[in-house]
Scaffold this motif. Structure first.
Motif, PDB file in Angstrom:
ATOM      1  N   PHE A  21       0.829  -1.202   0.000  1.00 17.21           N
ATOM      2  CA  PHE A  21       0.000   0.000   0.000  1.00 17.21           C
ATOM      3  C   PHE A  21       0.867   1.258   0.000  1.00 17.21           C
ATOM      4  CE2 PHE A  21      -1.888   3.372   2.665  1.00 17.21           C
ATOM      5  CZ  PHE A  21      -2.938   3.746   1.829  1.00 17.21           C
ATOM      6  N   THR A  24       2.338   2.041  -3.444  1.00 14.91           N
ATOM      7  CA  THR A  24       1.362   2.674  -4.331  1.00 14.91           C
ATOM      8  C   THR A  24       1.096   4.107  -3.905  1.00 14.91           C
ATOM      9  OG1 THR A  24       0.328   0.488  -4.492  1.00 14.91           O
ATOM     10  CG2 THR A  24      -0.866   2.324  -5.451  1.00 14.91           C
ATOM     11  N   LEU A  25       0.978   4.319  -2.591  1.00  9.60           N
ATOM     12  CA  LEU A  25       0.730   5.669  -2.079  1.00  9.60           C
ATOM     13  C   LEU A  25       1.892   6.595  -2.422  1.00  9.60           C
ATOM     14  CD1 LEU A  25      -1.055   7.548  -0.358  1.00  9.60           C
ATOM     15  CD2 LEU A  25       0.235   6.790   1.650  1.00  9.60           C
ATOM     16  N   PHE A  97     -10.201   5.835  -0.180  1.00  3.72           N
ATOM     17  CA  PHE A  97      -9.890   5.464  -1.563  1.00  3.72           C
ATOM     18  C   PHE A  97     -10.607   6.385  -2.543  1.00  3.72           C
ATOM     19  CE2 PHE A  97     -11.813   3.189  -5.174  1.00  3.72           C
ATOM     20  CZ  PHE A  97     -10.686   3.045  -5.965  1.00  3.72           C
ATOM     21  N   SER A 144      -4.867   7.918   5.411  1.00  3.45           N
ATOM     22  CA  SER A 144      -4.208   6.667   5.017  1.00  3.45           C
ATOM     23  C   SER A 144      -3.105   6.253   5.983  1.00  3.45           C
ATOM     24  CB  SER A 144      -3.644   6.798   3.600  1.00  3.45           C
ATOM     25  OG  SER A 144      -2.626   7.782   3.545  1.00  3.45           O
ATOM     26  N   LEU A 210      -4.795   1.367  -5.416  1.00  7.07           N
ATOM     27  CA  LEU A 210      -4.766   1.648  -3.981  1.00  7.07           C
ATOM     28  C   LEU A 210      -5.841   0.864  -3.223  1.00  7.07           C
ATOM     29  CD1 LEU A 210      -4.223   5.503  -3.550  1.00  7.07           C
ATOM     30  CD2 LEU A 210      -2.832   3.695  -2.555  1.00  7.07           C
ATOM     31  N   ARG A 211      -6.987   0.658  -3.870  1.00 12.68           N
ATOM     32  CA  ARG A 211      -8.127   0.067  -3.160  1.00 12.68           C
ATOM     33  C   ARG A 211      -7.805  -1.314  -2.606  1.00 12.68           C
ATOM     34  NH1 ARG A 211     -13.805  -0.556  -6.181  1.00 12.68           N
ATOM     35  NH2 ARG A 211     -12.470  -1.645  -7.677  1.00 12.68           N
ATOM     36  N   SER A 213      -4.867  -2.825  -2.051  1.00 11.24           N
ATOM     37  CA  SER A 213      -3.812  -2.832  -1.026  1.00 11.24           C
ATOM     38  C   SER A 213      -4.288  -2.179   0.271  1.00 11.24           C
ATOM     39  CB  SER A 213      -2.561  -2.119  -1.556  1.00 11.24           C
ATOM     40  OG  SER A 213      -2.860  -0.802  -1.975  1.00 11.24           O
ATOM     41  N   TYR A 214      -5.164  -1.172   0.148  1.00 10.95           N
ATOM     42  CA  TYR A 214      -5.711  -0.502   1.336  1.00 10.95           C
ATOM     43  C   TYR A 214      -6.631  -1.444   2.104  1.00 10.95           C
ATOM     44  CZ  TYR A 214      -7.745   3.401   4.020  1.00 10.95           C
ATOM     45  OH  TYR A 214      -8.149   4.258   5.012  1.00 10.95           O
ATOM     46  N   LEU A 217      -4.540  -4.191   3.847  1.00  6.68           N
ATOM     47  CA  LEU A 217      -3.831  -3.690   5.024  1.00  6.68           C
ATOM     48  C   LEU A 217      -4.793  -3.533   6.201  1.00  6.68           C
ATOM     49  CD1 LEU A 217      -0.974  -2.955   5.785  1.00  6.68           C
ATOM     50  CD2 LEU A 217      -1.419  -0.608   5.102  1.00  6.68           C
ATOM     51  N   HIS A 242     -14.226  -0.057  -0.493  1.00  6.77           N
ATOM     52  CA  HIS A 242     -13.468  -1.290  -0.299  1.00  6.77           C
ATOM     53  C   HIS A 242     -14.074  -2.436  -1.111  1.00  6.77           C
ATOM     54  CE1 HIS A 242     -10.748  -0.004   2.915  1.00  6.77           C
ATOM     55  NE2 HIS A 242     -11.768   0.677   3.415  1.00  6.77           N
TER      56      HIS A 242
END
Length: 309
Positions: A21, A24-25, A97, A144, A210-211, A213-214, A217, A242
Motif C-alpha cells: 500500500f 502505491t501511495l 480510496f 491513510s 490503492l483500493r 492494497s488498502y 492492510l 473497499h
C-alpha cells in the motif's frame, strides 16, 4: 543526530518495501506533486501571456504580480470554503480510496478538456478544480497513515514529505527543461499539457490499485493483538470503496473478540447496509451479554431507518 536520521530513513524504506500500500501511495504522492508544479508553471505562463504588451518591463512585472495575487486569493478562498463546508462531508461519502480517485479523475478530465479548447478561463477553471479536489486528496492522504503501525506513522510521513516531495520538485523542473529543449517558446504550454495528461492518466491508474492494497492492510489490522488497532481496522473497512469489506467484517464478527470490537463491527455492518445484514445480525439479539444485544438492536434500528429514508 545523523545516525538517528539514517536509522529513521532506513526504517521508512524497509516499511515501504514491506507494505505494498505504501509503495502505491508513494507513487500517487510523487505524481501529484509533479502535477502541482507543472500546473503552477502553466498557470503562470498563461497569465504572463495575458499581460504582455502592458508597457515597460516594470509595468509588466506589476501587472503579472497583481494578476497572480488576485487569482491565488480567489482560488485559495474557494478551496478554503470547500474545506470548511464540504471537506468532511465529501470524505464521509466517498471514503479514503474515493478521495484519491476523485482528485485523480477530476485532474484527468481537466487535462482532457484542454485538448478541446485552451484559454485563460479554461486554465483558471482547471486550476480551481485542482485546488478544490486537492483538499479531498489531502484528507485521504492524512487518513491513510492510520493503517500503519503506530511507531511507523511519523517516520514514513517524514520520509514522504522530506525526501519524496523535494524529489518531485526536482523531477518537475527537469520536465520543464525537457519541454524547453524540444518545444519552441510559443508551444511551451502545449508541451506541458502533454506531460500533464500523461501524469494525470497515470495517477488515475495507480489510484485504482490503492483500493486492493488498502483493504488488505485494513484486514491485517483485524488480526492485531492490540485492541485499538483492530478497532481502527474495523472503522477503515466500514468506509466506502473497499472490495468485499462486508464479508471480511462478518468473518471477524464470528471470531472471539472483545466486547468493544464486536460492538464496533456490528455498527459498521449496519453502516455498510448490505441487503443480507439482518439475517446475520438477528442471532446476536439473544447474545448472553447485554452490551452486544443493545448494539444489535441499535444496528437493526439504523438499518430500518436508512431503508425508510
Amino acid at each position: 543526530v545523523k545516525s538517528c536520521v539514517r536509522r529513521g530513513i532506513g526504517k521508512s524504506i524497509k516499511e515501504i518495501q514491506r507494505v505494498p500500500f505504501l509503495q502505491t501511495l508513494l507513487l500517487v504522492f510523487f505524481i501529484q506533486w509533479i502535477i502541482t508544479h507543472l500546473l503552477e508553471f502553466q498557470f503562470t505562463k498563461i497569465l504572463e501571456d495575458s499581460v504582455k504588451g502592458s508597457g515597460s518591463a516594470q509595468d509588466h512585472a506589476v501587472n503579472l504580480t497583481h494578476s497572480l495575487g488576485s487569482l491565488h486569493l480567489i482560488l485559495h478562498s474557494s478551496a478554503l470554503t470547500v474545506q470548511l463546508l464540504l471537506g468532511s462531508r465529501i470524505m464521509k461519502r466517498v471514503g479514503t480510496f474515493g478521495g484519491f480517485l476523485l482528485h485523480s479523475l477530476v485532474t484527468l478530465f481537466s487535462m482532457i478538456s484542454f485538448f478541446f479548447g485552451f484559454g485563460y478561463f479554461q486554465a483558471i477553471l482547471a486550476r480551481n478544480n485542482f485546488e478544490i479536489t486537492t483538499i479531498v486528496h489531502r484528507h485521504a492522504y492524512e487518513s491513510s497513515y492510520f493503517v500503519l503501525r503506530h511507531e511507523m506513522r511519523r517516520l514514513v510521513r517524514e520520509f514522504f514529505e522530506a525526501f519524496i516531495l523535494p524529489l518531485a520538485t526536482i523531477v518537475s523542473t527537469l520536465i520543464l527543461f525537457v519541454i524547453q529543449q524540444f518545444f519552441v517558446p510559443k508551444h511551451y504550454i502545449f508541451g506541458t499539457q502533454i506531460f500533464l495528461f500523461f501524469l494525470a492518466g497515470s495517477m488515475v491508474f495507480i489510484s485504482f490499485h490503492l483500493r486492493k492494497s488498502y483493504t488488505n492492510l485494513a484486514r491485517k489490522m483485524l488480526k492485531s493483538a492490540l485492541v485499538h488497532e483492530r478497532l481502527h481496522g474495523v472503522e477503515i473497512l466500514a468506509q466506502k470503496g473497499h472490495t468485499n469489506n462486508y464479508a471480511i467484517l462478518l468473518k471477524a464478527l464470528r471470531l472471539p473478540q472483545e466486547d468493544e470490537v464486536m460492538v464496533k463491527i456490528i455498527h459498521s455492518l449496519a453502516k455498510i447496509g448490505h441487503s443480507k445484514i439482518v439475517e446475520h445480525l438477528l442471532p446476536f439479539k439473544s447474545h448472553p451479554k447485554p452490551l452486544i444485544r443493545r448494539a444489535t438492536v441499535e444496528a437493526l434500528a439504523d438499518l430500518q431507518y436508512n431503508t425508510n429514508n
